[in-house]
Design an enzyme around this catalytic site. Sequence first.
Site: not given
Length: 334
Positions: A114, A261, A291
Amino acid sequence: MKTSVIKGIGHYVPERIVTNAELEKYMNTTNEWIVERTGINERRFFNPEVDTVANMSAKASRMAIERAGLSVQDIDFIVFATITPDYFFPGSGVLLQRELGLENIGALDLRNACSGFIYGLSVADQFIKTGMYKTVLVVGAEIQSSTLELNDRGRNVSVIFGDGAGAVVLQASEEKGKGILSTHLHSDGRFAEELYVKDPGSSRKPEERLTTEIIEGPSIRAHMNGNMVFKHAVQRFQEVIHEALEANKMTKEQIDLLVPHQANLRISKYLQEQLHLSDDRVYNNIMRYGNTTAASIPIAMSEAWAEGKMSEGKVVCLAAFGSGFTWASALIKM
């Protein structure tokens, strides 16, 4: 010393939209449960007949290059962030190079999950500052849907992730006080197993590296200690954002746009509350895409840029936290 300015941003997401209602068919979940815990309404899943990590990245890259007013041949170097490459090896950077029709330029692959895109920006920024390269393509891309278990065992992870790609073109500039002002990278490997995929790992006896038990078991799927990740994320996000501000002698009031993020909408909302930022100063698109790991920040940047939220003179803060644990931030003057 030269600075790195963002010349263009692009993204690509697969056509297939997977709603929460569709996931209800495969596992014991509900739209309300998913929205309450993640903020996600839908995500994109790749089409195996059409999409690869490399060609999704090429589509995002071409958009970024076109928006920059450049040609593909202007690219000097590629930094590619992904944890879901098309092949075990080689990395996706050379596959993107091939897709774009480039010859002989270097390509570097990063596996920082990430945080990968911000790590990539930092690496590209250093190359530009030293004068080694003038124009660097930084990409984050993932195909995660093919590894998800769409059943009750995989529910807590599978409702979160989606597929997509984003790209940014960085170019050297002599203009002071503009571009990437600073980047800040951190990790803490003590928590590596709190969010990881164990197999197929290389540190096994040859006969144990890929067995039927491994293929059918949970170790080739993502394991996430959700409570642990959430606890550390809200702390590290705040720390690394304040670190970027302090390094540039700026305050949170000077942030025009925070692009976090897209891990969980609850985390973004908590950050927004702690930093006292209005809705128009935080960009979230997790509702539409889930995500997308290394791709999440550049996809969000591309959409924010198209909406005029990253116009010239704006101060943009990027922040990420994820597997490793790793976390990072970047402060940018557009």
